[in-house]
Design a protein around this motif. Structure first.
Motif, PDB file in Angstrom:
ATOM      1  N   PHE A 106      49.403  46.086  28.161  1.00 40.94           N
ATOM      2  CA  PHE A 106      49.515  45.263  29.375  1.00 40.94           C
ATOM      3  C   PHE A 106      49.325  43.788  29.026  1.00 40.94           C
ATOM      4  O   PHE A 106      50.041  42.929  29.534  1.00 40.94           O
ATOM      5  N   ALA A 107      48.371  43.499  28.150  1.00 42.45           N
ATOM      6  CA  ALA A 107      48.150  42.116  27.702  1.00 42.45           C
ATOM      7  C   ALA A 107      49.423  41.568  27.065  1.00 42.45           C
ATOM      8  O   ALA A 107      49.810  40.419  27.319  1.00 42.45           O
ATOM      9  N   ARG A 108      50.067  42.371  26.256  1.00 42.84           N
ATOM     10  CA  ARG A 108      51.318  41.936  25.633  1.00 42.84           C
ATOM     11  C   ARG A 108      52.370  41.622  26.686  1.00 42.84           C
ATOM     12  O   ARG A 108      53.054  40.605  26.609  1.00 42.84           O
ATOM     13  N   ARG A 109      52.467  42.478  27.697  1.00 43.32           N
ATOM     14  CA  ARG A 109      53.463  42.286  28.755  1.00 43.32           C
ATOM     15  C   ARG A 109      53.240  41.004  29.552  1.00 43.32           C
ATOM     16  O   ARG A 109      54.194  40.405  30.035  1.00 43.32           O
ATOM     17  N   ILE A 110      51.982  40.626  29.712  1.00 43.79           N
ATOM     18  CA  ILE A 110      51.698  39.411  30.492  1.00 43.79           C
ATOM     19  C   ILE A 110      51.471  38.198  29.592  1.00 43.79           C
ATOM     20  O   ILE A 110      51.061  37.139  30.070  1.00 43.79           O
ATOM     21  N   VAL A 111      51.760  38.351  28.306  1.00 45.00           N
ATOM     22  CA  VAL A 111      51.628  37.283  27.318  1.00 45.00           C
ATOM     23  C   VAL A 111      50.215  36.693  27.357  1.00 45.00           C
ATOM     24  O   VAL A 111      50.000  35.505  27.597  1.00 45.00           O
ATOM     25  N   MET A 112      49.253  37.593  27.116  1.00 40.43           N
ATOM     26  CA  MET A 112      47.844  37.206  27.125  1.00 40.43           C
ATOM     27  C   MET A 112      47.169  37.850  25.922  1.00 40.43           C
ATOM     28  O   MET A 112      47.445  39.005  25.597  1.00 40.43           O
TER      29      MET A 112
ATOM     30  N   TRP B  49      46.760  40.077  47.448  1.00 41.26           N
ATOM     31  CA  TRP B  49      45.930  41.284  47.309  1.00 41.26           C
ATOM     32  C   TRP B  49      45.123  41.206  46.018  1.00 41.26           C
ATOM     33  O   TRP B  49      43.930  41.499  46.010  1.00 41.26           O
ATOM     34  N   LEU B  50      45.773  40.797  44.946  1.00 37.38           N
ATOM     35  CA  LEU B  50      45.107  40.709  43.649  1.00 37.38           C
ATOM     36  C   LEU B  50      43.909  39.766  43.728  1.00 37.38           C
ATOM     37  O   LEU B  50      42.859  40.034  43.170  1.00 37.38           O
ATOM     38  N   LEU B  51      44.054  38.680  44.465  1.00 38.02           N
ATOM     39  CA  LEU B  51      42.981  37.697  44.612  1.00 38.02           C
ATOM     40  C   LEU B  51      41.957  38.083  45.669  1.00 38.02           C
ATOM     41  O   LEU B  51      40.921  37.453  45.781  1.00 38.02           O
ATOM     42  N   GLY B  52      42.267  39.091  46.479  1.00 41.38           N
ATOM     43  CA  GLY B  52      41.349  39.506  47.532  1.00 41.38           C
ATOM     44  C   GLY B  52      41.399  38.623  48.752  1.00 41.38           C
ATOM     45  O   GLY B  52      40.440  38.544  49.505  1.00 41.38           O
ATOM     46  N   THR B  53      42.537  37.949  48.969  1.00 41.62           N
ATOM     47  CA  THR B  53      42.640  37.044  50.110  1.00 41.62           C
ATOM     48  C   THR B  53      43.387  37.643  51.291  1.00 41.62           C
ATOM     49  O   THR B  53      43.541  36.993  52.304  1.00 41.62           O
ATOM     50  N   ARG B  54      43.834  38.869  51.171  1.00 38.67           N
ATOM     51  CA  ARG B  54      44.490  39.546  52.301  1.00 38.67           C
ATOM     52  C   ARG B  54      43.420  40.082  53.225  1.00 38.67           C
ATOM     53  O   ARG B  54      42.311  40.378  52.817  1.00 38.67           O
ATOM     54  N   GLY B  55      43.759  40.246  54.486  1.00 39.22           N
ATOM     55  CA  GLY B  55      42.832  40.816  55.445  1.00 39.22           C
ATOM     56  C   GLY B  55      42.525  42.265  55.123  1.00 39.22           C
ATOM     57  O   GLY B  55      43.335  42.966  54.538  1.00 39.22           O
ATOM     58  N   ALA B  56      41.356  42.715  55.502  1.00 41.20           N
ATOM     59  CA  ALA B  56      40.929  44.083  55.196  1.00 41.20           C
ATOM     60  C   ALA B  56      41.873  45.114  55.806  1.00 41.20           C
ATOM     61  O   ALA B  56      42.045  46.193  55.277  1.00 41.20           O
ATOM     62  N   GLY B  57      42.501  44.789  56.930  1.00 42.88           N
ATOM     63  CA  GLY B  57      43.414  45.720  57.587  1.00 42.88           C
ATOM     64  C   GLY B  57      44.807  45.706  56.996  1.00 42.88           C
ATOM     65  O   GLY B  57      45.680  46.407  57.453  1.00 42.88           O
ATOM     66  N   ASP B  58      45.031  44.893  55.984  1.00 45.11           N
ATOM     67  CA  ASP B  58      46.365  44.751  55.419  1.00 45.11           C
ATOM     68  C   ASP B  58      46.336  44.877  53.899  1.00 45.11           C
ATOM     69  O   ASP B  58      46.733  43.960  53.187  1.00 45.11           O
TER      70      ASP B  58
ATOM     71  N   GLU C  74      47.551  33.338  34.692  1.00 46.37           N
ATOM     72  CA  GLU C  74      47.406  34.734  34.261  1.00 46.37           C
ATOM     73  C   GLU C  74      47.529  35.678  35.448  1.00 46.37           C
ATOM     74  O   GLU C  74      48.214  36.697  35.371  1.00 46.37           O
ATOM     75  N   LEU C  75      46.878  35.333  36.547  1.00 41.52           N
ATOM     76  CA  LEU C  75      46.946  36.186  37.737  1.00 41.52           C
ATOM     77  C   LEU C  75      48.364  36.233  38.291  1.00 41.52           C
ATOM     78  O   LEU C  75      48.819  37.285  38.747  1.00 41.52           O
ATOM     79  N   ALA C  76      49.070  35.117  38.228  1.00 39.82           N
ATOM     80  CA  ALA C  76      50.457  35.100  38.695  1.00 39.82           C
ATOM     81  C   ALA C  76      51.323  36.005  37.827  1.00 39.82           C
ATOM     82  O   ALA C  76      52.162  36.759  38.341  1.00 39.82           O
ATOM     83  N   ARG C  77      51.107  35.969  36.507  1.00 37.27           N
ATOM     84  CA  ARG C  77      51.878  36.842  35.608  1.00 37.27           C
ATOM     85  C   ARG C  77      51.527  38.305  35.838  1.00 37.27           C
ATOM     86  O   ARG C  77      52.404  39.175  35.784  1.00 37.27           O
ATOM     87  N   ILE C  78      50.254  38.594  36.074  1.00 40.75           N
ATOM     88  CA  ILE C  78      49.839  39.974  36.350  1.00 40.75           C
ATOM     89  C   ILE C  78      50.531  40.473  37.615  1.00 40.75           C
ATOM     90  O   ILE C  78      51.113  41.564  37.632  1.00 40.75           O
TER      91      ILE C  78
ATOM     92  N   GLU D 294      35.758  41.272  42.672  1.00 37.65           N
ATOM     93  CA  GLU D 294      36.646  42.433  42.751  1.00 37.65           C
ATOM     94  C   GLU D 294      37.969  42.219  42.022  1.00 37.65           C
ATOM     95  O   GLU D 294      38.714  43.166  41.821  1.00 37.65           O
ATOM     96  N   VAL D 295      38.259  40.976  41.622  1.00 36.34           N
ATOM     97  CA  VAL D 295      39.527  40.707  40.936  1.00 36.34           C
ATOM     98  C   VAL D 295      39.663  41.552  39.667  1.00 36.34           C
ATOM     99  O   VAL D 295      40.694  42.204  39.476  1.00 36.34           O
ATOM    100  N   PRO D 296      38.655  41.596  38.790  1.00 37.89           N
ATOM    101  CA  PRO D 296      38.804  42.457  37.606  1.00 37.89           C
ATOM    102  C   PRO D 296      39.049  43.925  37.965  1.00 37.89           C
ATOM    103  O   PRO D 296      39.840  44.604  37.298  1.00 37.89           O
ATOM    104  N   ALA D 297      38.419  44.408  39.008  1.00 34.75           N
ATOM    105  CA  ALA D 297      38.633  45.798  39.429  1.00 34.75           C
ATOM    106  C   ALA D 297      40.073  46.001  39.881  1.00 34.75           C
ATOM    107  O   ALA D 297      40.684  47.037  39.565  1.00 34.75           O
ATOM    108  N   ARG D 298      40.630  45.029  40.591  1.00 30.83           N
ATOM    109  CA  ARG D 298      42.019  45.134  41.034  1.00 30.83           C
ATOM    110  C   ARG D 298      42.963  45.083  39.835  1.00 30.83           C
ATOM    111  O   ARG D 298      43.953  45.814  39.792  1.00 30.83           O
ATOM    112  N   VAL D 299      42.650  44.240  38.862  1.00 27.61           N
ATOM    113  CA  VAL D 299      43.494  44.165  37.662  1.00 27.61           C
ATOM    114  C   VAL D 299      43.420  45.483  36.902  1.00 27.61           C
ATOM    115  O   VAL D 299      44.449  45.988  36.433  1.00 27.61           O
ATOM    116  N   ARG D 300      42.243  46.077  36.812  1.00 27.46           N
ATOM    117  CA  ARG D 300      42.123  47.397  36.157  1.00 27.46           C
ATOM    118  C   ARG D 300      42.985  48.427  36.886  1.00 27.46           C
ATOM    119  O   ARG D 300      43.624  49.281  36.251  1.00 27.46           O
TER     120      ARG D 300
END
Length: 79
Positions: A25-31, A64-73, A50-54, A6-12
């Motif tokens: 966006f790639a330019r902004r995150i220097v990627m 949240w970007l990594l999907g490590t937050r609880g579903a209720g949060d 890269e994820l930290a820069r995003i 789901e990480v790519p979906a969250r980045v999208r």
């Protein structure tokens, strides 16, 4: 450790919320735009840096970007 599919979906979602092109966006995150494209397509994993820069650029919670937050949060991208 395997990347959450789901990480790519969250980045999208973050890119859409930013209201810019994928290339900009790639330019902004220097990627390289081709690396961003491959990462979004699932043929390449995002690096931790890269994820930290995003997260920093888009002002979203990295957990949240990594999907490590609880579903209720959920922490969707901020407008």
């Amino acid at each position: 450790m395997e990347q959450d599919p789901e990480v790519p979906a969250r980045v999208r979602e973050v890119i859409a919320a930013a209201g810019v092109t994928q290339r900009e966006f790639a330019r902004r995150i220097v990627m390289d735009p081709s690396k961003l494209s491959r990462s979004l397509g699932g043929t390449r994993r995002f690096t931790a840096a890269e994820l930290a820069r995003i997260a920093d650029t888009a002002d979203v919670d990295a957990a949240w970007l990594l999907g490590t937050r609880g579903a209720g949060d959920p922490a969707p991208p901020r407008p």
